[in-house]
Motif scaffolding. Structure first.
Motif, short mmCIF file in Angstrom:
data_model
loop_
_atom_site.label_atom_id
_atom_site.label_comp_id
_atom_site.label_asym_id
_atom_site.label_seq_id
_atom_site.Cartn_x
_atom_site.Cartn_y
_atom_site.Cartn_z
N ASN A 1 -11.53 -43.68 -2.13
CA ASN A 1 -11.27 -44.79 -1.21
C ASN A 1 -9.83 -45.27 -1.26
OD1 ASN A 1 -12.07 -46.91 0.63
ND2 ASN A 1 -11.80 -48.30 -1.10
N ASN A 2 -9.31 -45.62 -0.10
CA ASN A 2 -8.03 -46.32 0.01
C ASN A 2 -8.29 -47.72 0.54
OD1 ASN A 2 -5.82 -44.05 -0.30
ND2 ASN A 2 -7.44 -43.19 0.98
N SER A 3 -7.69 -48.72 -0.05
CA SER A 3 -7.90 -50.10 0.38
C SER A 3 -7.08 -50.40 1.63
CB SER A 3 -7.51 -51.06 -0.75
OG SER A 3 -6.15 -50.88 -1.09
N PRO A 4 -7.40 -51.50 2.32
CA PRO A 4 -6.65 -51.86 3.53
C PRO A 4 -5.17 -52.10 3.21
CG PRO A 4 -8.67 -53.15 3.35
CD PRO A 4 -8.50 -52.45 2.05
N ALA B 1 -3.62 -52.71 -17.87
CA ALA B 1 -2.54 -51.76 -17.63
C ALA B 1 -1.28 -52.54 -17.26
CB ALA B 1 -2.91 -50.78 -16.51
N THR B 2 -0.16 -52.15 -17.82
CA THR B 2 1.12 -52.81 -17.53
C THR B 2 1.88 -52.00 -16.50
OG1 THR B 2 1.23 -53.74 -19.77
CG2 THR B 2 3.28 -53.65 -18.50
N PHE B 3 2.12 -52.64 -15.36
CA PHE B 3 2.81 -51.98 -14.26
C PHE B 3 4.30 -52.31 -14.30
CE2 PHE B 3 -1.08 -51.98 -11.18
CZ PHE B 3 -1.75 -51.15 -12.06
N ASP B 4 5.12 -51.33 -13.96
CA ASP B 4 6.56 -51.55 -13.86
C ASP B 4 6.92 -52.01 -12.45
OD1 ASP B 4 7.14 -50.76 -16.49
OD2 ASP B 4 7.16 -48.65 -15.92
N GLY C 1 1.16 -48.62 -10.61
CA GLY C 1 0.89 -47.74 -11.73
C GLY C 1 -0.30 -46.86 -11.42
N ILE C 2 -0.42 -45.75 -12.14
CA ILE C 2 -1.56 -44.84 -12.03
C ILE C 2 -2.56 -45.20 -13.11
CG2 ILE C 2 -2.34 -42.45 -12.02
CD1 ILE C 2 -0.52 -43.12 -9.70
N VAL C 3 -3.80 -45.44 -12.70
CA VAL C 3 -4.85 -45.90 -13.61
C VAL C 3 -6.07 -45.00 -13.47
CG1 VAL C 3 -6.35 -47.83 -14.25
CG2 VAL C 3 -4.03 -48.28 -13.43
N THR C 4 -6.69 -44.64 -14.60
CA THR C 4 -7.92 -43.85 -14.57
C THR C 4 -9.11 -44.79 -14.50
OG1 THR C 4 -6.90 -42.06 -15.87
CG2 THR C 4 -9.31 -42.14 -15.80
N MET C 5 -9.89 -44.65 -13.44
CA MET C 5 -11.05 -45.52 -13.19
C MET C 5 -12.25 -44.64 -12.89
SD MET C 5 -9.13 -48.29 -10.70
CE MET C 5 -10.60 -49.27 -10.45
N PRO C 6 -13.08 -44.34 -13.89
CA PRO C 6 -14.28 -43.54 -13.63
C PRO C 6 -15.22 -44.25 -12.67
CG PRO C 6 -14.36 -44.51 -15.82
CD PRO C 6 -12.99 -44.77 -15.29
N ASP D 1 -8.27 -40.78 -10.99
CA ASP D 1 -6.97 -41.46 -11.04
C ASP D 1 -6.67 -42.16 -9.71
OD1 ASP D 1 -6.60 -40.58 -13.61
OD2 ASP D 1 -5.34 -38.88 -13.06
N TYR D 2 -6.24 -43.42 -9.82
CA TYR D 2 -5.91 -44.23 -8.64
C TYR D 2 -4.51 -44.82 -8.81
CZ TYR D 2 -10.85 -44.16 -7.31
OH TYR D 2 -12.10 -43.77 -6.93
N GLU D 3 -3.76 -44.84 -7.70
CA GLU D 3 -2.51 -45.59 -7.69
C GLU D 3 -2.83 -47.02 -7.26
OE1 GLU D 3 1.99 -44.96 -6.14
OE2 GLU D 3 0.45 -44.87 -4.60
N VAL D 4 -2.53 -47.97 -8.11
CA VAL D 4 -2.82 -49.38 -7.84
C VAL D 4 -1.49 -50.11 -7.65
CG1 VAL D 4 -3.94 -51.47 -8.67
CG2 VAL D 4 -4.92 -49.23 -9.22
#
Length: 271
Positions: A126-129, A40-43, A78-83, A5-8
């Motif tokens: 990983n966390n992006s810049p 994925a639809t983000f609020d 949003g929280i997205v599942t990314m294997p 799970d990643y927060e995007v």
């Protein structure tokens, strides 16, 4: 944020004189190697005005019914599942661009498209810049400007910067108008200087113009590319400026430091 799970987060900077944005944003996730393709639809999390104006003038911005240039920052997440996949492409697109843009051909007929990539097999957890500087600079013609994205990476990954071509869709570049190129997206006196290791852009624009500047930030871990982000900016250059650019200690500004006052953040909250 745990497991696969990643927060995007999607951040959009809106010109308040243009059309409004939606309360939700569809974000595309594609991995060809894993055979995955979903949206994925983000609020909307927040909206804040970040107009490059003195605090006393904010009430006169186009965000508040006035005439001075106004900009808003819209944040979606949003929280997205990314294997684990080596070739994730995360993208967002929207309708036509600002018709006042001068460095692209027929910008009002071209979509806005930005994307990030992720290899979360090598770059696990990983966390992006993250960026400190707002990508909405208003600059003066014939004055040296030094802009730094103010990027940092909490994981300690190495960042590398390069100019990118603005896109209207995945793999679909937008043609530059005459006089502009991928490495010179702004008409300047002596060219655009982008330091690939620090992300500092140093240049002197030579005329009034409104330019899209697209910078790709590449993220490396142990010499392996694990991600990238397209950071797209709209740079407004004016010929009606009064006064000179600020300097540090009275010394003349130069590319790469040494007397320059590098503006990492601009906005009403800074004095």
């Amino acid at each position: 944020v745990g497991g696969d799970d990643y927060e995007v987060t999607l951040i959009i900077y809106r010109d308040c004189s243009g059309i409004d944005l939606s309360l939700t944003a569809p974000v595309s996730f594609i991995s060809a190697s894993c055979g995955l393709n979903f949206t994925a639809t983000f609020d909307l999390d927040s909206t804040v005005e970040v107009s490059q104006l003195c605090s006393s003038s904010l009430g006169s911005s186009t965000c508040n019914g006035g005439t001075l240039p106004g900009t808003q920052k819209w944040v979606y997440s949003g929280i997205v599942t990314m294997p684990g996949c080596a070739d994730w492409v995360i993208s967002w697109t929207d309708g036509s661009r600002n018709p006042a843009i001068t460095n692209l051909i027929n910008p009002d007929f071209e979509n806005i498209y930005i994307e990030a990539t992720l290899n979360n097999i090598v770059g696990i957890n990983n966390n992006s810049p993250q960026y400190l500087a707002l990508p909405t600079p208003y600059l003066c013609a014939n004055q040296l400007n030094i802009f730094n994205h103010g990027a940092s990476d909490v994981d300690g990954d190495s960042l590398y910067y390069q100019f990118a071509q603005p896109l209207s869709a995945a793999g679909t570049p937008i043609a530059y108008a005459a006089g502009y190129t991928i490495n010179d997206p702004i008409i300047t006196i002596s060219g655009m200087n982008l330091n690939p290791e620090t992300g500092e852009m140093c240049f002197t624009p030579s005329m009034a113009q409104i330019c899209v500047v697209s910078v790709m930030v590449l993220e490396y871990r142990n010499n392996i590319l694990i991600g990238s982000q397209i950071r797209e900016m709209q740079v407004v250059v004016s010929t009606s400026c009064v006064g000179s650019a600020p300097t540090a200690g009275g010394a003349a500004a130069v590319c790469g430091g040494g007397g320059a006052l590098t503006v990492d953040y601009q906005g009403p909250s800074v004095t």
